[in-house]
Motif scaffolding. Structure first.
Motif, PDB file in Angstrom:
ATOM      1  N   GLU A 170       0.838  -1.207   0.000  1.00  0.00           N
ATOM      2  CA  GLU A 170       0.000   0.000   0.000  1.00  0.00           C
ATOM      3  C   GLU A 170       0.873   1.258   0.000  1.00  0.00           C
ATOM      4  O   GLU A 170       0.602   2.213  -0.742  1.00  0.00           O
ATOM      5  N   GLN A 173       2.585   2.606  -3.345  1.00  0.00           N
ATOM      6  CA  GLN A 173       1.764   3.254  -4.369  1.00  0.00           C
ATOM      7  C   GLN A 173       2.014   4.758  -4.408  1.00  0.00           C
ATOM      8  O   GLN A 173       1.577   5.449  -5.327  1.00  0.00           O
ATOM      9  N   ALA A 208       5.123   2.730  -7.357  1.00  0.00           N
ATOM     10  CA  ALA A 208       4.901   3.937  -8.150  1.00  0.00           C
ATOM     11  C   ALA A 208       6.207   4.599  -8.549  1.00  0.00           C
ATOM     12  O   ALA A 208       6.310   5.199  -9.620  1.00  0.00           O
TER      13      ALA A 208
END
Length: 423
Positions: A170, A173, A208
């Motif tokens: 998580e 990202q 990311a």
């Protein structure tokens, strides 16, 4: 019946006894130190013959180069091939440096900050901010590097098979999350070893930031307390298979294998990452201490020679760890005011006490002449939000001193607990 179940009268009686025990402890005028994971003198003596190597007239490495001269930033082939065999990786993907892998880690992170990595769009210093994932409890010297550079350090919990991968997935990202610390084998301070599944998930997860890096500090890869050595997962290959070839910077060293201040460090990574490293390393210096590298190659002989040395270390360390665990179980087990790890390797035991009392335990121990690593040291900025974790380092003192120290620590844990309970 646990301490938390005592009625007020029994708790008051118990508290009076603990306070009397503590006053007796202070009266011993101790000067004992459990702060850092240093090898003992006995362990350092295992490498005594290294001091005579490579020996007068022994100057040439496997490629016929004189190790007394400048050059060869990659390190000599002799030690690179030996250590690659130990790690189970391609020798061409391993560089050998000077004594401290921590120095290499500092270089990698600061160079990425100053110049950007080979996958960066810009130097990290030009980002709005840099965020870094820190599994906790973790290694304080790792956190000091990212703290020094002003990174925002984000914690994730350490589970029984490694860090919380779902929490990490998580966090990554966010393109500002540029990296993560990891001690994958016999971790500092918990002794936890990452499972293959966790290793593969970290290698394959989508991030990311195209320049996301995991600093994989395999400092304790061969530091077993038994006769068994854990598997060393080749995360660089895992990442390459998953399409993320440059994800890992893998570190290891001989620092606690031979002489802690005069060992050899190693960097294992992708070809692109190593080329990027050499670009700046060639500006910083002309070459590592290749005489010391050749001495280590002669000393070990091969990968099995390293394991043979580590079995000697296990013989020295295992009884100390066993006594710490025995004393904590004997003194604290029935009261359920503390939990601790039972590592099969590494240099530390992680002790969790009642929330809100770790700082008090350390303070009480200091007043009694027992130096412990500061509460919260295993967390970024030394901030344990629960004030519960204490890192124990049993390696340096002889067993006799260690027994006295740990009995004293147990008394301090109990005293802090009864104070917390208002007794």
């Amino acid at each position: 019946m646990t301490l938390l179940d005592f009625d007020s009268d029994r708790l008051a009686q118990f508290a009076a006894q603990v306070r009397a025990d503590y006053e007796e402890l202070k009266g011993k005028n101790l000067r004992l130190d459990l702060t850092r994971g240093k090898p003992s003198s006995e362990q350092l003596d295992f490498g005594e013959s290294l001091l005579a190597l490579p020996g007068e007239g022994d100057h040439l490495d496997a490629d016929g180069q004189d190790v007394r001269n400048y050059g060869n930033l990659k390190g000599i082939r002799d030690i690179r091939e030996l250590w690659a065999e130990l790690l189970g990786v391609d020798p061409e993907s391993v560089f050998a440096g000077d004594s401290s892998s921590l120095n290499i880690m500092f270089d990698l992170v600061t160079w990425a900050y100053m110049f950007g990595t080979n996958d960066s769009e810009r130097p990290w210093q030009d980002e709005e901010k840099v965020r870094w994932i820190c599994p906790v409890p973790g290694y304080d010297r790792h956190f000091t590097i990212t703290e020094h550079l002003g990174f925002e350090m984000v914690t994730v919990p350490m589970l029984e098979d490694g860090p919380d991968v779902e929490a990490i997935k998580e966090l990554v990202q966010d393109p500002q999350v540029k990296g993560m610390w990891a001690v994958p084998v016999f971790g500092n301070p918990t002794g936890i070893t990452f499972s293959e599944e966790v290793c593969r998930e970290l290698a394959a997860m989508e991030t990311a930031a195209p320049d996301f890096r995991i600093v994989w500090d395999n400092a304790y890869a061969v530091h077993t307390l038994t006769d068994e050595f854990p598997p060393i997962h080749d995360v660089v290959s895992f990442a390459e298979e998953a399409g993320n070839p440059n994800r890992f910077w893998v570190m290891s060293s001989t620092s606690k294998v031979t002489h802690a201040g005069a060992g050899v460090s190693f960097l294992h990574s992708s070809e692109a990452n190593l080329d990027w490293y050499l670009e700046t390393a060639s500006v910083r210096g002309i070459g590592p201490n290749k005489v010391n590298q050749l001495a280590h190659a002669r000393y070990f002989g091969d990968a099995e020679g390293v394991r043979a040395v580590m079995r000697k270390h296990a013989g020295s360390l295992a009884p100390k760890f066993a006594r710490v665990l025995e004393i904590m179980e004997s003194r604290l087990g029935e009261y359920e005011v503390a939990r601790w790890t039972e590592p099969e390797g590494g240099y530390f035991i992680s002790l969790d006490v009642i929330d809100g009392t770790a700082s008090r335990v350390v303070e009480l121990a200091k007043e009694a002449g027992i130096a412990l690593t500061g509460a919260g040291s295993s967390f970024p900025l030394k901030n344990d939000p629960n004030d519960r974790n204490i890192r124990l380092a049993p390696s340096l003192p002889p067993v006799e001193e260690l027994e006295v120290a740990m009995d004293g620590v147990a008394t301090c844990v109990l005293l802090a607990a009864v104070e917390k309970l208002g007794a």
